[in-house]
Design a protein around this motif. Structure first.
Motif, PDB file in Angstrom:
ATOM      1  N   HIS A 135       0.882  42.309  36.824  1.00  0.00           N
ATOM      2  CA  HIS A 135       1.723  41.158  36.481  1.00  0.00           C
ATOM      3  C   HIS A 135       2.723  41.549  35.397  1.00  0.00           C
ATOM      4  O   HIS A 135       3.863  41.062  35.393  1.00  0.00           O
ATOM      5  N   CYS A 136       2.310  42.372  34.476  1.00  0.00           N
ATOM      6  CA  CYS A 136       3.211  42.815  33.411  1.00  0.00           C
ATOM      7  C   CYS A 136       4.352  43.652  34.000  1.00  0.00           C
ATOM      8  O   CYS A 136       5.507  43.504  33.600  1.00  0.00           O
ATOM      9  N   GLU A 158      10.623  39.571  26.867  1.00  0.00           N
ATOM     10  CA  GLU A 158       9.495  39.289  27.770  1.00  0.00           C
ATOM     11  C   GLU A 158       8.165  39.464  27.046  1.00  0.00           C
ATOM     12  O   GLU A 158       7.101  39.115  27.577  1.00  0.00           O
ATOM     13  N   THR A 198      -0.272  45.745  30.608  1.00  0.00           N
ATOM     14  CA  THR A 198      -1.694  45.992  30.886  1.00  0.00           C
ATOM     15  C   THR A 198      -2.068  45.828  32.346  1.00  0.00           C
ATOM     16  O   THR A 198      -3.171  46.167  32.730  1.00  0.00           O
ATOM     17  N   CYS A 199      -1.184  45.248  33.140  1.00  0.00           N
ATOM     18  CA  CYS A 199      -1.557  45.004  34.545  1.00  0.00           C
ATOM     19  C   CYS A 199      -0.310  44.884  35.408  1.00  0.00           C
ATOM     20  O   CYS A 199       0.813  44.947  34.915  1.00  0.00           O
ATOM     21  N   TYR A 207       7.171  42.518  25.285  1.00  0.00           N
ATOM     22  CA  TYR A 207       6.672  43.888  25.219  1.00  0.00           C
ATOM     23  C   TYR A 207       7.443  44.676  24.164  1.00  0.00           C
ATOM     24  O   TYR A 207       8.570  44.345  23.839  1.00  0.00           O
ATOM     25  N   ALA A 257       6.718  41.289  35.512  1.00  0.00           N
ATOM     26  CA  ALA A 257       7.462  40.542  34.490  1.00  0.00           C
ATOM     27  C   ALA A 257       8.577  41.397  33.907  1.00  0.00           C
ATOM     28  O   ALA A 257       9.702  40.915  33.710  1.00  0.00           O
TER      29      ALA A 257
END
Ligand SMILES: [Cu+2]
Ligand SMILES: [Cu+2]
Lengths: 64, 64
Positions: A14-15, A59, A11-12, A61, A18
Motif C-alpha cells: 500500500h505504501c 504522503e 512498509t508494504c 515518507y 501511495a
C-alpha cells in the motif's frame, strides 16, 4: 529525466502504491519503480526533482 | 457481538484501513478497532465470525 530517491518508511505494498500515486499527481506520465527493501524509488519524469521529493514527503515518507 | 482477532502482517495505517474496509464489506455497520502493535483487531458486528475472518484473510493478512 531519471531521478533516484532514498525513501524511508515504506512498509508494504500500500505504501508503494501511495508513493506511486503521489508522484503521478505531480506527473501523470511518471514511470515509477520501487525497491522497498532497499528503500529506493526511481522515477522517470520531466518534473522537477524537488516537486517529486515534496510529493513523497507530503504522503508521509521521509526522503533521505 | 464482539469479536477479537489476532492479525499478522499489518505494517502501516494503510493496512489498518484495508482491514477495516474489508470488514465493512461484510458488515457496513461494523465497528472496528485496531491495535497494530499488538496485532489485535476488535470488531463489533452481527456478522458471523468466520465471515469476518475470511474477509481479513482475503485482504492478504494472516488471522492467527
Ligand atoms: Cu504500508
Ligand atoms: Cu501497510
Amino acid at each position: 529525466m531519471e531521478h533516484q530517491f532514498t525513501v524511508e518508511g515504506m512498509t508494504c505494498g500500500h505504501c508503494e502504491k501511495a508513493v506511486t500515486q503521489a508522484l503521478r499527481g505531480v506527473d501523470p506520465q511518471a514511470e515509477v519503480r520501487i525497491d522497498r527493501q532497499a528503500q529506493q524509488v526511481q522515477v522517470r519524469s520531466s518534473a522537477a526533482r524537488e516537486a517529486l521529493a515534496a510529493a513523497i514527503r507530503e504522503e508521509g515518507y521521509r526522503v533521505a
